[in-house]
Design an enzyme around this catalytic site. Structure first.
Site, PDB file in Angstrom:
ATOM      1  N   ASP A   8       9.618  28.143  22.702  1.00  0.00           N
ATOM      2  CA  ASP A   8      10.937  27.561  22.421  1.00  0.00           C
ATOM      3  C   ASP A   8      11.021  27.274  20.924  1.00  0.00           C
ATOM      4  O   ASP A   8      10.089  26.687  20.354  1.00  0.00           O
ATOM      5  CB  ASP A   8      11.131  26.264  23.195  1.00  0.00           C
ATOM      6  CG  ASP A   8      11.204  26.492  24.704  1.00  0.00           C
ATOM      7  OD1 ASP A   8      11.168  27.660  25.138  1.00  0.00           O
ATOM      8  OD2 ASP A   8      11.278  25.495  25.449  1.00  0.00           O
ATOM      9  N   ASP A 129      19.857  26.143  35.567  1.00  0.00           N
ATOM     10  CA  ASP A 129      19.073  24.936  35.308  1.00  0.00           C
ATOM     11  C   ASP A 129      19.731  23.791  36.058  1.00  0.00           C
ATOM     12  O   ASP A 129      20.911  23.501  35.846  1.00  0.00           O
ATOM     13  CB  ASP A 129      19.041  24.636  33.808  1.00  0.00           C
ATOM     14  CG  ASP A 129      18.625  25.858  32.992  1.00  0.00           C
ATOM     15  OD1 ASP A 129      17.701  26.557  33.428  1.00  0.00           O
ATOM     16  OD2 ASP A 129      19.246  26.104  31.944  1.00  0.00           O
TER      17      ASP A 129
END
Length: 238
Positions: A8, A129
């Protein structure tokens, strides 16, 4: 099953978040390219990357870094974060990225997702998500009133072939994946399912493989050392 180590990116650096909270971002590696090479050497064929700046701001922010890693790492790269129009999809997919992940767009602009899936097929994934089974968007800052299974079915009907599912409450916690929600999702749709969030150790890999999932993303477990990537990759292929 494929193992996708995660990198990330925020401000050009490798970071991890706890339960998707941007205020918890902390650096986990010095150099993204070096980290990618290490993952490749350990046996990874795919790399999962997220543009955290892009996810929060709604447009690509670390583009050159992702393209360099796709070109030089030796792995296929799937990329999410701030990809919310066809121009960005086409740019990434014609410049070395193997799969792009559409997240917030799945709720905001399902027609765009349908067009992208029709044109690019297996190169499009939708990231679902969820927080308490309800879909979150805008870099996980906002929670919708859409149930994750309902959105998955809509995406399947739109032609999406791959779904990445994250239980936000597990992300970055090393508490194990949400097997119940993953199982329900895998039974509800025919899409390839990639599990994300909470993976801790080789036992988690074995459980996910037993569910016949397409793949699983591993982040904190690799940086904290609770999971050996080489062993995980072998276990997933066995």
């Amino acid at each position: 099953m494929i193992i996708l180590p995660a990198i990330d990116i925020r401000g050009g650096q490798c970071v991890r978040l706890y339960k998707g909270d941007f205020s918890t971002a902390h650096k986990v590696a010095d150099d993204p390219m070096e980290t990618a090479h290490r993952f490749h050497k350990a046996g990874a064929k795919w790399l999962h990357m997220v543009d955290l700046d892009g996810a929060k701001e709604g447009s690509p922010k670390n583009r050159d870094l992702f393209l360099q890693i796709a070109e030089k790492s030796g792995m296929k790269v799937e990329l999410g974060g701030g990809i919310r129009d066809m121009e960005t999809v086409e740019f990434y997919l014609t410049h070395g990225i193997s799969r792009v992940i559409l997240g917030s767009a799945a709720i905001r602009d399902p027609d765009f997702v349908k067009k992208a899936a029709k044109k690019w097929g297996k190169h499009i994934a939708v990231g679902i998500d969820a927080r308490n089974e309800m879909v979150a968007a805008q870099g996980w800052v906002q929670t919708s009133d859409v149930h994750y299974i309902d959105l998955a079915r809509q995406m399947e009907q739109a032609g999406v072939q791959c779904i990445i599912f994250t239980d936000i409450s597990r992300d970055g916690t090393l508490s194990g994946p949400n097997l119940e929600q993953l199982s329900a999702l895998n039974e509800a749709v025919s899409c390839d399912i990639i599990a994300s969030g909470g993976i801790r150790d080789i036992d988690d890999i074995r459980q996910l493989k037993a569910m016949n999932l397409y793949g699983t993303i591993c982040g904190k477990s690799l940086y904290e050392g609770t999971l050996d990537l080489g062993k995980a990759a072998k276990e997933a292929k066995a």
